[in-house]
Design a protein around this motif. Structure first.
Motif, PDB file in Angstrom:
ATOM      1  N   ILE A   1      39.853  40.651  36.276  1.00  0.00           N
ATOM      2  CA  ILE A   1      38.713  41.435  36.121  1.00  0.00           C
ATOM      3  C   ILE A   1      39.302  42.691  35.646  1.00  0.00           C
ATOM      4  O   ILE A   1      38.557  43.626  34.490  1.00  0.00           O
ATOM      5  CB  ILE A   1      37.982  41.702  37.232  1.00  0.00           C
ATOM      6  N   ILE A   2      40.361  43.358  36.105  1.00  0.00           N
ATOM      7  CA  ILE A   2      40.772  44.736  35.679  1.00  0.00           C
ATOM      8  C   ILE A   2      42.421  44.439  35.367  1.00  0.00           C
ATOM      9  O   ILE A   2      42.858  43.552  35.689  1.00  0.00           O
ATOM     10  CB  ILE A   2      40.565  45.922  36.537  1.00  0.00           C
TER      11      ILE A   2
ATOM     12  N   ARG B   1      42.658  41.719  44.304  1.00  0.00           N
ATOM     13  CA  ARG B   1      41.793  40.723  43.961  1.00  0.00           C
ATOM     14  C   ARG B   1      41.325  40.810  42.431  1.00  0.00           C
ATOM     15  O   ARG B   1      41.285  39.934  41.477  1.00  0.00           O
ATOM     16  CB  ARG B   1      40.544  40.425  44.607  1.00  0.00           C
ATOM     17  N   LEU B   2      40.764  41.989  42.099  1.00  0.00           N
ATOM     18  CA  LEU B   2      40.340  42.456  40.902  1.00  0.00           C
ATOM     19  C   LEU B   2      41.489  42.277  39.869  1.00  0.00           C
ATOM     20  O   LEU B   2      41.195  41.673  38.644  1.00  0.00           O
ATOM     21  CB  LEU B   2      39.984  43.820  40.958  1.00  0.00           C
ATOM     22  N   ILE B   3      42.904  42.472  40.233  1.00  0.00           N
ATOM     23  CA  ILE B   3      43.757  42.283  39.105  1.00  0.00           C
ATOM     24  C   ILE B   3      44.227  40.684  39.087  1.00  0.00           C
ATOM     25  O   ILE B   3      44.216  40.102  38.054  1.00  0.00           O
ATOM     26  CB  ILE B   3      45.159  42.850  39.637  1.00  0.00           C
TER      27      ILE B   3
ATOM     28  N   ILE C   1      36.894  50.590  40.529  1.00  0.00           N
ATOM     29  CA  ILE C   1      36.941  50.289  39.087  1.00  0.00           C
ATOM     30  C   ILE C   1      36.837  51.661  38.386  1.00  0.00           C
ATOM     31  O   ILE C   1      37.573  52.225  37.366  1.00  0.00           O
ATOM     32  CB  ILE C   1      36.563  49.322  38.303  1.00  0.00           C
ATOM     33  N   GLN C   2      35.481  52.472  38.765  1.00  0.00           N
ATOM     34  CA  GLN C   2      35.341  53.709  38.036  1.00  0.00           C
ATOM     35  C   GLN C   2      36.311  54.677  38.450  1.00  0.00           C
ATOM     36  O   GLN C   2      36.588  55.547  37.629  1.00  0.00           O
ATOM     37  CB  GLN C   2      33.950  54.172  38.546  1.00  0.00           C
ATOM     38  N   LEU C   3      36.766  54.731  39.548  1.00  0.00           N
ATOM     39  CA  LEU C   3      37.974  55.690  40.117  1.00  0.00           C
ATOM     40  C   LEU C   3      39.237  55.271  39.279  1.00  0.00           C
ATOM     41  O   LEU C   3      39.890  56.195  38.867  1.00  0.00           O
ATOM     42  CB  LEU C   3      38.015  55.492  41.590  1.00  0.00           C
TER      43      LEU C   3
ATOM     44  N   ASP D   1      32.031  37.812  39.714  1.00  0.00           N
ATOM     45  CA  ASP D   1      31.260  38.484  40.511  1.00  0.00           C
ATOM     46  C   ASP D   1      31.800  39.711  41.184  1.00  0.00           C
ATOM     47  O   ASP D   1      32.407  39.518  41.917  1.00  0.00           O
ATOM     48  CB  ASP D   1      30.859  37.288  41.321  1.00  0.00           C
ATOM     49  N   ILE D   2      31.129  40.811  40.623  1.00  0.00           N
ATOM     50  CA  ILE D   2      31.680  42.206  41.579  1.00  0.00           C
ATOM     51  C   ILE D   2      30.503  42.676  42.117  1.00  0.00           C
ATOM     52  O   ILE D   2      29.526  42.733  41.534  1.00  0.00           O
ATOM     53  CB  ILE D   2      32.454  42.831  40.453  1.00  0.00           C
TER      54      ILE D   2
END
Length: 161
Positions: free
Chosen positions: A59-60, A53-55, A22-24, A13-14
């Motif tokens: 998620i990325i 958190r994304l790492i 993420i885009q940057l 859930d993002i």
């Protein structure tokens, strides 16, 4: 002030802020968190928390992608494998352990059930690779195609809103 997301969020859930971060990072994986924070008009601590958190939630991934032409493996081959259905996972596992194999996928339909991208230094390197795959049980047939000019190797996934 924007609050960091709750830890109870689903790992997949993002929100729109995560998407912008993420885009940057897709544009420049080395972009400083302070610069991202300035670009998005957010506190740096919020950006830092979100990137961590994304790492952590996988998620990325932020990685360095070496240029094969500059690192000694300038030649690129695509190989399609026709493998006995009962041996697909075992063959894929063996192929995934080979240093030359940089991309490997199991396919669900079509004449072939495994595809691999192979990077190699020279003809001797390639002959060695072919000798090794001929020893793998379960491979019935394979076709290979030498890539003469790679025009695009980029994975910029578009994130849904």
């Amino acid at each position: 002030m924007i609050q960091p997301p709750s830890k109870a969020r689903d790992s997949g859930d993002i929100d729109s802020i995560d998407r912008e971060i993420i885009q940057l990072l897709q544009l420049d994986g080395r972009m400083a968190l302070t610069r991202i924070a300035q670009h998005l008009n957010l506190p740096e601590t919020t950006v830092r928390y979100r990137v961590q958190r994304l790492i952590q939630q996988e998620i990325i991934r932020i990685i360095a992608w070496p240029n094969p032409e500059k690192t000694g493996k300038p030649h690129f081959l695509i190989v399609w494998f026709d493998v006995e259905n009962t041996q697909v996972d075992a063959v894929a596992e063996q192929l995934s352990q080979m240093d030359e194999v940089q991309f490997l996928a199991i396919m669900a339909a079509g004449r072939f059930n495994i595809i691999a991208d192979i990077y190699f230094k020279d003809h001797a390197d390639l002959i060695d690779f072919f000798n090794r795959i001929q020893q793998i049980p379960g491979i019935q047939h394979y076709e290979s195609h030498l890539v003469l000019k790679l025009l695009k190797a980029q994975y910029n996934y578009v994130l849904n809103s």
